[in-house]
Scaffold this motif. Sequence first.
Motif, PDB file in Angstrom:
ATOM      1  N   ARG A  40       0.865  -1.197   0.000  1.00 49.77           N
ATOM      2  CA  ARG A  40       0.000   0.000   0.000  1.00 49.77           C
ATOM      3  C   ARG A  40       0.893   1.236   0.000  1.00 49.77           C
ATOM      4  O   ARG A  40       1.789   1.353   0.834  1.00 49.77           O
ATOM      5  N   ILE A  41       0.638   2.127  -0.923  1.00 50.62           N
ATOM      6  CA  ILE A  41       1.423   3.366  -0.981  1.00 50.62           C
ATOM      7  C   ILE A  41       0.629   4.448  -0.249  1.00 50.62           C
ATOM      8  O   ILE A  41      -0.485   4.789  -0.651  1.00 50.62           O
ATOM      9  N   GLU A  42       1.198   4.975   0.805  1.00 50.60           N
ATOM     10  CA  GLU A  42       0.479   5.937   1.651  1.00 50.60           C
ATOM     11  C   GLU A  42       0.753   7.376   1.169  1.00 50.60           C
ATOM     12  O   GLU A  42       1.433   8.162   1.825  1.00 50.60           O
ATOM     13  N   ASP A  43       0.187   7.652  -0.002  1.00 49.26           N
ATOM     14  CA  ASP A  43       0.391   8.958  -0.659  1.00 49.26           C
ATOM     15  C   ASP A  43      -0.773   9.890  -0.353  1.00 49.26           C
ATOM     16  O   ASP A  43      -1.432  10.417  -1.243  1.00 49.26           O
ATOM     17  N   THR A  49       4.541  14.376  -0.278  1.00 50.18           N
ATOM     18  CA  THR A  49       4.810  13.391  -1.313  1.00 50.18           C
ATOM     19  C   THR A  49       5.847  13.940  -2.289  1.00 50.18           C
ATOM     20  O   THR A  49       5.695  15.033  -2.808  1.00 50.18           O
ATOM     21  N   ALA A  54       6.918   7.290  -5.346  1.00 52.04           N
ATOM     22  CA  ALA A  54       6.115   6.055  -5.288  1.00 52.04           C
ATOM     23  C   ALA A  54       6.614   5.065  -6.336  1.00 52.04           C
ATOM     24  O   ALA A  54       6.839   3.886  -6.045  1.00 52.04           O
ATOM     25  N   TYR A  74      -3.358   2.589  -3.493  1.00 53.80           N
ATOM     26  CA  TYR A  74      -2.861   3.960  -3.305  1.00 53.80           C
ATOM     27  C   TYR A  74      -3.852   4.711  -2.431  1.00 53.80           C
ATOM     28  O   TYR A  74      -5.038   4.805  -2.773  1.00 53.80           O
ATOM     29  N   GLN A  75      -3.377   5.267  -1.334  1.00 55.01           N
ATOM     30  CA  GLN A  75      -4.291   5.973  -0.432  1.00 55.01           C
ATOM     31  C   GLN A  75      -4.937   7.176  -1.099  1.00 55.01           C
ATOM     32  O   GLN A  75      -6.033   7.577  -0.710  1.00 55.01           O
ATOM     33  N   SER A  76      -4.273   7.743  -2.100  1.00 54.96           N
ATOM     34  CA  SER A  76      -4.859   8.907  -2.775  1.00 54.96           C
ATOM     35  C   SER A  76      -6.170   8.554  -3.479  1.00 54.96           C
ATOM     36  O   SER A  76      -6.942   9.449  -3.828  1.00 54.96           O
ATOM     37  N   THR A  77      -6.443   7.254  -3.668  1.00 54.90           N
ATOM     38  CA  THR A  77      -7.692   6.848  -4.325  1.00 54.90           C
ATOM     39  C   THR A  77      -8.783   6.505  -3.305  1.00 54.90           C
ATOM     40  O   THR A  77      -9.855   6.040  -3.676  1.00 54.90           O
TER      41      THR A  77
END
Length: 213
Positions: A40-43, A49, A54, A74-77
């Motif tokens: 999981r990318i915590e962006d 960022t 990433a 992706y947290q941004s989603t």
Amino acid sequence: MPYRGRFAPSPSGHLHFGSLVAATASYLSARQAGGDWLLRIEDLDPPRTVPGSAEQIVTTLEALGFEWNGSILYQSTRVEAYQAALTRLLDLGLVYPCSCSRSELLSAQGASKPGGTLRYPGFCRHGPRQRFPVEPMAIRLRVEPIPIPVEDQIQGIRIFDVAGKVGDFVIRRRDRLYAYQLAVTVDDAAQGITHVVRGIDLWDSTPRQMILQ
Ligand code: GLU
């Protein structure tokens, strides 16, 4: 319950050595248990960022032979999921808006603790302290004075006093960004994570996430 672990780096630069240790430890624990390992990318925090980071983290992990199950989250989603969690907490009356600025809190404490966690004194618990608060306000979770036991395979069992040491903590920031504590809790639940292997720097975040759970 089958083991589901994860590695959740923040793309704020290269994959540094500490993150690589967390990646390796979480990966080996999951594989040894015959479980899944998710990436999981915590962006979640655009100001922190670093563009391209990433992709760089993913490429480095691939080059080192890590293999994750499923696709990368992706947290941004995920903003809708965080909003839904916040709405639920609002409906339950467990959160409240807070007008306090960091400088107000520092001066209320009489001294700054660089890098340390400031205990929130609860000024806005019964309504914003400022008469004409600047919108938007941060949103804090009401933390009850209940000891929170956390069990860790290396650290053993420790009882945390979140109410006494941290107080009501922010789950959505004044800049409208969801706080790490809320996002990570929502995503660990949504991804069915059973075990978290992470850096010791996050040890005292764990009880906050357990309260949110
Ligand atoms: N993304 C955060 C970090 O890289 C937290 C990871 C976690 O919760 O394990 O420090």
